[in-house]
Design a protein around this motif. Structure first.
Motif, PDB file in Angstrom:
ATOM      1  N   ALA A   1      30.171  48.623  11.386  1.00  0.00           N
ATOM      2  CA  ALA A   1      30.924  49.367  12.397  1.00  0.00           C
ATOM      3  C   ALA A   1      30.508  50.835  12.416  1.00  0.00           C
TER       4      ALA A   1
ATOM      5  N   ALA B   1      31.069  48.366  18.342  1.00  0.00           N
ATOM      6  CA  ALA B   1      31.785  48.614  17.090  1.00  0.00           C
ATOM      7  C   ALA B   1      33.199  48.033  17.165  1.00  0.00           C
ATOM      8  N   ARG B   2      33.854  48.180  18.318  1.00  0.00           N
ATOM      9  CA  ARG B   2      35.197  47.608  18.483  1.00  0.00           C
ATOM     10  C   ARG B   2      35.154  46.090  18.348  1.00  0.00           C
TER      11      ARG B   2
ATOM     12  N   TRP C   1      32.928  44.377  16.767  1.00  0.00           N
ATOM     13  CA  TRP C   1      32.576  44.110  15.363  1.00  0.00           C
ATOM     14  C   TRP C   1      33.837  44.111  14.498  1.00  0.00           C
ATOM     15  N   ILE C   2      34.669  45.126  14.678  1.00  0.00           N
ATOM     16  CA  ILE C   2      35.908  45.244  13.906  1.00  0.00           C
ATOM     17  C   ILE C   2      36.858  44.092  14.251  1.00  0.00           C
TER      18      ILE C   2
END
Length: 86
Positions: free
Chosen positions: A66, A78-79, A81-82
């Protein structure tokens, strides 16, 4: 290597470890972390991806991935991924 500031040597060692043991998630994680520390952020992302594919419980790989995506300006990725990490 990393603790002594010898990141170039660490990179070579972790590249070798990932090459010889590609299914070892910790090797892929350490390679990703070292690449990111050396400013090779884009090259770190596939290694983080490999690490979490091999061991979805490897929290450091989720966090590092991230952070790498954010550093690349890929906040939407990244969002996602999280979200996958949860």
């Amino acid at each position: 290597y990393e603790r002594r500031g010898q990141q170039a040597e660490a990179l070579r060692a972790f590249e070798a470890a990932a090459r010889y043991a590609p299914n070892l998630p910790e090797a892929r994680l350490r390679l990703a972390e070292t690449r990111r520390a050396l400013g090779r952020v884009a090259e770190s992302v596939p290694e983080y991806e490999a690490a979490v594919a091999l061991d979805p419980a490897l929290g450091d790989a989720w966090v590092g991935g991230a952070q790498a995506l954010v550093a690349l300006g890929r906040t939407a990725d990244a969002r996602q991924w999280i979200t996958r990490a949860r």
